[in-house]
Design a protein around this motif. Structure first.
Motif, PDB file in Angstrom:
ATOM      1  N   GLN A  38       1.034  -1.125  -0.025  1.00  0.00           N
ATOM      2  CA  GLN A  38       0.018   0.112  -0.041  1.00  0.00           C
ATOM      3  C   GLN A  38       0.932   1.408  -0.081  1.00  0.00           C
ATOM      4  O   GLN A  38       0.566   2.069  -0.568  1.00  0.00           O
ATOM      5  N   ASP A  44      -6.502   1.410  -4.382  1.00  0.00           N
ATOM      6  CA  ASP A  44      -7.203   0.316  -3.461  1.00  0.00           C
ATOM      7  C   ASP A  44      -6.642  -1.102  -3.766  1.00  0.00           C
ATOM      8  O   ASP A  44      -6.957  -1.574  -4.966  1.00  0.00           O
ATOM      9  N   ASP A 100      -7.874  -3.761  -2.502  1.00  0.00           N
ATOM     10  CA  ASP A 100      -8.899  -4.840  -1.989  1.00  0.00           C
ATOM     11  C   ASP A 100      -8.441  -6.098  -1.751  1.00  0.00           C
ATOM     12  O   ASP A 100      -8.876  -7.118  -2.269  1.00  0.00           O
ATOM     13  N   ASP A 101      -7.548  -6.365  -0.975  1.00  0.00           N
ATOM     14  CA  ASP A 101      -6.780  -7.362  -0.198  1.00  0.00           C
ATOM     15  C   ASP A 101      -6.012  -8.060  -1.078  1.00  0.00           C
ATOM     16  O   ASP A 101      -5.563  -9.300  -0.944  1.00  0.00           O
TER      17      ASP A 101
END
Length: 159
Positions: free
Chosen positions: A9, A16, A18-19
Motif C-alpha cells: 500500500q 485500493d 482490495d486485499d
C-alpha cells in the motif's frame, strides 16, 4: 521491540488493493521478476539467460547429465529444457554426446567456453544477489531459503 508493518500500500497509497496484498503468489511473482529481469540484463553480454546458467552450473557439477534430469529438477517439460539446451549447444557452451553405455541416451558436457561463461556468470549472480538481499540479515536469508525450499519440496509434482 515493535516491527513496522510492511506492505505494498505504501508504494501506491491512492490505489485500493482490495486485499490483493494478501495473495502470496503476487509477491513471489513480483520478487521473481525483480530478480530475473535485472539478472537477465547482467547476463545478456554473455549470451545466456538465468535458466541457461543454471543448466551450465548443473552440467559442470554433473558431467554427462541427461536432459530428463534437468526437466525433473526445474519441474518443466522436456521440450522446454531441449530449447534451452539447443541454444547452449548453438552458442558452443555445451555438447550433447551419446552415452558410452547406452547409445540412445545422450549426456551433456561443458566446453571450455561454457566453463568460462559459467565462471563469469557465477560472479555476476553473486554480485546481483548481494545487491538485492543487502537489507536482509543472514538469519532472514536463511529463513527465506528454508521457506522457499519447503514450498518447492512439498508442491505437487508436475503433471
Amino acid at each position: 521491540m515493535a516491527t513496522a508493518v510492511i506492505n505494498r500500500q505504501s508504494v501506491v497509497p491512492e490505489l485500493d488493493l482490495d486485499d490483493l496484498d494478501s495473495v502470496l503468489g503476487l509477491h513471489i511473482g513480483t520478487v521473481n521478476t525483480l530478480f530475473v529481469t535485472r539478472l537477465e540484463k547482467r547476463l545478456d553480454t554473455m549470451s545466456v539467460t538465468p535458466k541457461q546458467v543454471a543448466i551450465l552450473w548443473l552440467v559442470n557439477a554433473n558431467p554427462g547429465l541427461k536432459q530428463t534430469d534437468l526437466s525433473k529438477f526445474f519441474q518443466i517439460e522436456r521440450p522446454t529444457v531441449h530449447q534451452f539446451v539447443r541454444q547452449l549447444i548453438k552458442n558452443g557452451f555445451v555438447v550433447n554426446e551419446p552415452s558410452k553405455l547406452d547409445r540412445r541416451a545422450g549426456g551433456l558436457w561443458l566446453t571450455d567456453e561454457g566453463r568460462e561463461v559459467l565462471a563469469r556468470s557465477r560472479l555476476a549472480i553473486a554480485e546481483h544477489e548481494m545487491e538485492l538481499t543487502s537489507k536482509l540479515t543472514a538469519r532472514e536469508k536463511s529463513e527465506l531459503f528454508r521457506i522457499l525450499m519447503k514450498l518447492y519440496l512439498t508442491a505437487p509434482a508436475k503433471d
